[in-house]
Design a protein around this motif. Sequence first.
Motif, PDB file in Angstrom:
ATOM      1  N   UNK A  19     -39.788 -38.020 -42.659  1.00 28.39           N
ATOM      2  CA  UNK A  19     -38.783 -36.933 -42.550  1.00 28.39           C
ATOM      3  C   UNK A  19     -37.461 -37.552 -43.342  1.00 28.39           C
ATOM      4  N   UNK A  20     -37.153 -36.855 -44.621  1.00 22.65           N
ATOM      5  CA  UNK A  20     -36.147 -37.384 -45.523  1.00 22.65           C
ATOM      6  C   UNK A  20     -34.905 -36.717 -45.484  1.00 22.65           C
ATOM      7  N   UNK A  21     -35.055 -35.482 -45.373  1.00 21.70           N
ATOM      8  CA  UNK A  21     -33.686 -34.678 -45.444  1.00 21.70           C
ATOM      9  C   UNK A  21     -33.659 -34.280 -43.958  1.00 21.70           C
ATOM     10  N   UNK A  22     -32.424 -34.634 -43.294  1.00 23.95           N
ATOM     11  CA  UNK A  22     -31.913 -34.512 -41.862  1.00 23.95           C
ATOM     12  C   UNK A  22     -30.921 -33.547 -41.799  1.00 23.95           C
ATOM     13  N   UNK A  23     -31.164 -32.169 -42.362  1.00 19.74           N
ATOM     14  CA  UNK A  23     -30.040 -31.145 -42.007  1.00 19.74           C
ATOM     15  C   UNK A  23     -28.839 -31.083 -43.264  1.00 19.74           C
ATOM     16  N   UNK A  24     -29.311 -31.138 -44.399  1.00 17.72           N
ATOM     17  CA  UNK A  24     -28.272 -31.243 -45.539  1.00 17.72           C
ATOM     18  C   UNK A  24     -27.589 -29.924 -45.697  1.00 17.72           C
ATOM     19  N   UNK A  25     -26.387 -30.065 -45.531  1.00 17.94           N
ATOM     20  CA  UNK A  25     -25.319 -28.913 -46.024  1.00 17.94           C
ATOM     21  C   UNK A  25     -24.482 -29.335 -47.168  1.00 17.94           C
ATOM     22  N   UNK A  26     -24.739 -28.365 -48.320  1.00 15.14           N
ATOM     23  CA  UNK A  26     -24.129 -28.868 -49.588  1.00 15.14           C
ATOM     24  C   UNK A  26     -23.731 -27.604 -50.186  1.00 15.14           C
ATOM     25  N   UNK A  27     -22.470 -27.505 -50.665  1.00 11.77           N
ATOM     26  CA  UNK A  27     -22.090 -26.262 -51.549  1.00 11.77           C
ATOM     27  C   UNK A  27     -21.604 -26.828 -52.900  1.00 11.77           C
ATOM     28  N   UNK A  28     -22.261 -26.396 -54.044  1.00 19.35           N
ATOM     29  CA  UNK A  28     -21.995 -26.648 -55.421  1.00 19.35           C
ATOM     30  C   UNK A  28     -21.120 -25.498 -55.843  1.00 19.35           C
ATOM     31  N   UNK A  29     -19.824 -25.741 -56.250  1.00 20.86           N
ATOM     32  CA  UNK A  29     -18.788 -24.786 -56.819  1.00 20.86           C
ATOM     33  C   UNK A  29     -19.558 -24.435 -58.076  1.00 20.86           C
ATOM     34  N   UNK A  30     -19.168 -23.201 -58.425  1.00 19.35           N
ATOM     35  CA  UNK A  30     -19.551 -22.450 -59.843  1.00 19.35           C
ATOM     36  C   UNK A  30     -18.831 -23.285 -61.035  1.00 19.35           C
ATOM     37  N   UNK A  31     -19.459 -23.868 -61.928  1.00 16.74           N
ATOM     38  CA  UNK A  31     -18.547 -24.179 -63.190  1.00 16.74           C
ATOM     39  C   UNK A  31     -18.452 -25.606 -62.759  1.00 16.74           C
ATOM     40  N   UNK A  32     -18.176 -26.584 -63.626  1.00 16.70           N
ATOM     41  CA  UNK A  32     -18.209 -28.134 -63.447  1.00 16.70           C
ATOM     42  C   UNK A  32     -19.429 -28.900 -63.105  1.00 16.70           C
ATOM     43  N   UNK A  33     -18.882 -30.219 -62.782  1.00 17.65           N
ATOM     44  CA  UNK A  33     -20.101 -30.944 -62.355  1.00 17.65           C
ATOM     45  C   UNK A  33     -19.776 -31.603 -60.884  1.00 17.65           C
TER      46      UNK A  33
END
Length: 240
Positions: A19-33
């Motif tokens: 079991x590798x990912x344990x409930x990943x919450x991630x938001x990537x904004x539009x534009x940029x790094x």
Amino acid sequence: MSEPVLTLTGVHTDIAQYHILNGVDLAVPRGGVTMLLGRNGVGKTTTLRTIIGHWQTKAGSITFDGTDITGQTVPARARAGIGFVPEDMGIFSDLTVEENMILAAVSGPLDPARRDWLFSVFPPLRTFWESPAGTLSGGQKQMLSIARAMAEERVLYLIDEPTKGLAPAIVSTMAGALRKLKAQGATILLVEQNFAVARALGDTAAVMDDGRIVWAGPMAQLAEDAALQERLMGLSMEAH
């Protein structure tokens, strides 16, 4: 603030019995790094491979550009506008540089203007255009790998450790290329162990530990707080 271009909500991923990912919450904004950081083995590569669809989610959801892509295939995600640069480069050694680039242009023939722009970003591509990719140096192969993802304009680029094991001069070329890509308005989710590169390129950052996101915020905030770096990432990041 605009809506994130990519959102992971409660994502769990298994690889075989692990079991590798344990409930990943991630938001990537539009534009940029956005930098995806953390110690080795905490799930960064698995997160990228889950986003592109190499690994299927056991639970949770992935939304890209307003669409739920959780159950989509890898080709469907690529057609939707996600480019992926794996850590192992993912090039075809027996094919020429040109043939590698032609295969990477999924929407049709490689646009000559885009090709010339890539030549300006990665000059060795022009030099070795008709050579087998397997004859390139390690740094040149990494350039080709990233150029393949950049063969067409993508909505989102997933790039896994582009500077790993490269000489400082090549690292500088890679950072410059990603900076130019960012200047075009691209969105990049970047896994990177070289903290100097992360600090120079990142707009936002998310830090993983034990298969989940444990901190997210401006890259500048993380870069300026040595105690926070130590707490979140220990000594595995290269600070110089």
